[in-house]
Design a protein around this motif. Structure first.
Motif, PDB file in Angstrom:
ATOM      1  N   UNK A 166       0.814  -1.208   0.000  1.00 34.47           N
ATOM      2  CA  UNK A 166       0.000   0.000   0.000  1.00 34.47           C
ATOM      3  C   UNK A 166       0.857   1.271   0.000  1.00 34.47           C
ATOM      4  N   UNK A 167       2.122   1.166   0.400  1.00 31.23           N
ATOM      5  CA  UNK A 167       2.947   2.373   0.464  1.00 31.23           C
ATOM      6  C   UNK A 167       2.992   3.147  -0.854  1.00 31.23           C
ATOM      7  N   UNK A 168       3.139   2.489  -2.012  1.00 31.22           N
ATOM      8  CA  UNK A 168       3.169   3.256  -3.267  1.00 31.22           C
ATOM      9  C   UNK A 168       1.890   4.046  -3.518  1.00 31.22           C
ATOM     10  N   UNK A 169       0.762   3.570  -2.997  1.00 32.43           N
ATOM     11  CA  UNK A 169      -0.511   4.256  -3.219  1.00 32.43           C
ATOM     12  C   UNK A 169      -0.612   5.571  -2.442  1.00 32.43           C
ATOM     13  N   UNK A 170       0.238   5.753  -1.439  1.00 32.79           N
ATOM     14  CA  UNK A 170       0.185   6.984  -0.643  1.00 32.79           C
ATOM     15  C   UNK A 170       0.432   8.228  -1.484  1.00 32.79           C
ATOM     16  N   UNK A 171       1.201   8.104  -2.537  1.00 33.55           N
ATOM     17  CA  UNK A 171       1.464   9.254  -3.412  1.00 33.55           C
ATOM     18  C   UNK A 171       0.157   9.819  -3.962  1.00 33.55           C
ATOM     19  N   UNK A 172      -0.756   8.941  -4.366  1.00 31.51           N
ATOM     20  CA  UNK A 172      -2.035   9.404  -4.912  1.00 31.51           C
ATOM     21  C   UNK A 172      -2.869  10.083  -3.831  1.00 31.51           C
ATOM     22  N   UNK A 173      -2.857   9.513  -2.633  1.00 31.78           N
ATOM     23  CA  UNK A 173      -3.603  10.105  -1.526  1.00 31.78           C
ATOM     24  C   UNK A 173      -3.049  11.485  -1.176  1.00 31.78           C
ATOM     25  N   UNK A 177       3.980   4.087 -12.882  1.00 30.39           N
ATOM     26  CA  UNK A 177       5.243   3.629 -12.296  1.00 30.39           C
ATOM     27  C   UNK A 177       5.968   4.774 -11.592  1.00 30.39           C
ATOM     28  N   UNK A 178       6.016   5.947 -12.215  1.00 27.36           N
ATOM     29  CA  UNK A 178       6.745   7.063 -11.589  1.00 27.36           C
ATOM     30  C   UNK A 178       6.051   7.541 -10.322  1.00 27.36           C
ATOM     31  N   UNK A 179       4.723   7.623 -10.343  1.00 26.07           N
ATOM     32  CA  UNK A 179       3.998   8.087  -9.160  1.00 26.07           C
ATOM     33  C   UNK A 179       4.074   7.069  -8.027  1.00 26.07           C
ATOM     34  N   UNK A 180       3.922   5.795  -8.370  1.00 19.63           N
ATOM     35  CA  UNK A 180       3.983   4.770  -7.327  1.00 19.63           C
ATOM     36  C   UNK A 180       5.415   4.577  -6.818  1.00 19.63           C
ATOM     37  N   UNK A 181       6.397   4.731  -7.688  1.00 17.42           N
ATOM     38  CA  UNK A 181       7.796   4.668  -7.242  1.00 17.42           C
ATOM     39  C   UNK A 181       8.115   5.802  -6.285  1.00 17.42           C
ATOM     40  N   UNK A 182       7.664   7.016  -6.632  1.00 17.62           N
ATOM     41  CA  UNK A 182       7.847   8.155  -5.733  1.00 17.62           C
ATOM     42  C   UNK A 182       7.102   7.958  -4.432  1.00 17.62           C
ATOM     43  N   UNK A 223       6.390   5.089  -3.009  1.00 18.31           N
ATOM     44  CA  UNK A 223       7.103   4.093  -2.212  1.00 18.31           C
ATOM     45  C   UNK A 223       8.271   4.733  -1.471  1.00 18.31           C
ATOM     46  N   UNK A 224       9.039   5.561  -2.157  1.00 15.18           N
ATOM     47  CA  UNK A 224      10.200   6.187  -1.508  1.00 15.18           C
ATOM     48  C   UNK A 224       9.788   7.109  -0.371  1.00 15.18           C
ATOM     49  N   UNK A 225       8.817   7.984  -0.610  1.00 15.49           N
ATOM     50  CA  UNK A 225       8.437   8.941   0.428  1.00 15.49           C
ATOM     51  C   UNK A 225       7.735   8.228   1.587  1.00 15.49           C
ATOM     52  N   UNK A 226       6.899   7.254   1.288  1.00 11.80           N
ATOM     53  CA  UNK A 226       6.225   6.525   2.358  1.00 11.80           C
ATOM     54  C   UNK A 226       7.220   5.689   3.152  1.00 11.80           C
ATOM     55  N   UNK A 227       8.239   5.208   2.485  1.00 12.12           N
ATOM     56  CA  UNK A 227       9.270   4.407   3.143  1.00 12.12           C
ATOM     57  C   UNK A 227       9.975   5.221   4.234  1.00 12.12           C
ATOM     58  N   UNK A 228      10.351   6.449   3.906  1.00 11.73           N
ATOM     59  CA  UNK A 228      11.035   7.271   4.904  1.00 11.73           C
ATOM     60  C   UNK A 228      10.054   7.754   5.977  1.00 11.73           C
TER      61      UNK A 228
END
Length: 185
Positions: free
Chosen positions: A1-8, A65-70, A72-77
């Motif tokens: 679910x972390x990659x989906x946080x970018x959309x939220x 891919x770019x939005x979910x990759x971003x 993932x990175x921001x949610x990871x930190x």
């Protein structure tokens, strides 16, 4: 679910910016036009770049891919910085102490040139929360002053390496699950 946080978070940012005209604080009303113009400009630029790609399937795939990759990175930190620390109830007295609240509810990742680059300065989450408008390039220098202030005021300064922080993150998730399970029983 972390990659989906970018959309939220993107959706929340757009909603916020376009509600600023009606907010009670004058600073939001004063800045609303420029924030709205720059967010529209940002997304116009993103979609223009997508338009330059040769096919619709490639455009859609690249965007996702770019939005979910971003994301993932921001949610990871963010999960490292926030999920590995103690939680306080809504009626806690700590909510009356801004500095203590920020220091006790966030954790920094041990800095290094690579970590600073990878996380873009968000590995200094304590300083980021205390001074949210401070440029990220100054957070490392600010860290020594915050550590000193914490020591003078008997507050822990939470900073850990990647693996220790994530181990604490998993332990915190386990603690919360056990707490919920005990309440349900």
């Amino acid at each position: 679910m972390l990659p989906m946080l970018r959309f939220s978070w993107t959706g929340q940012s757009v909603q916020w910016v376009f509600k600023e005209n009606q907010m009670e604080y004058k600073v939001y009303q004063r800045n609303a036009f420029w924030e709205q113009a720059t967010i529209v400009g940002h997304w116009a630029w993103v979609f223009y770049q997508l338009f330059l790609l040769p096919t619709w399937p490639l455009r859609v795939a690249y965007f996702i891919i770019s939005q979910m990759g971003g994301g993932l990175l921001i949610a990871h930190v963010v999960t490292f910085n926030h999920n590995s620390v103690d939680k306080y109830p809504a009626n806690s007295r700590i909510l009356n102490n801004f500095a203590a609240l920020q220091i006790l509810t966030t954790r920094n990742m041990t800095p290094s040139p690579f970590i600073d680059w990878l996380w873009g300065g968000l590995n200094y989450q304590i300083e980021h929360h205390l001074f949210p408008t401070m440029p990220r390039c100054n957070l490392n220098a600010c860290m020594k002053y915050v550590k000193e202030w914490c020591k003078e005021n008997n507050l822990p300064y939470l900073v850990d390496d990647y693996f220790d922080g994530y181990a604490m993150n998993l332990q915190q998730l386990k603690n919360m699950a056990e707490h919920i399970q005990a309440k349900a029983a």
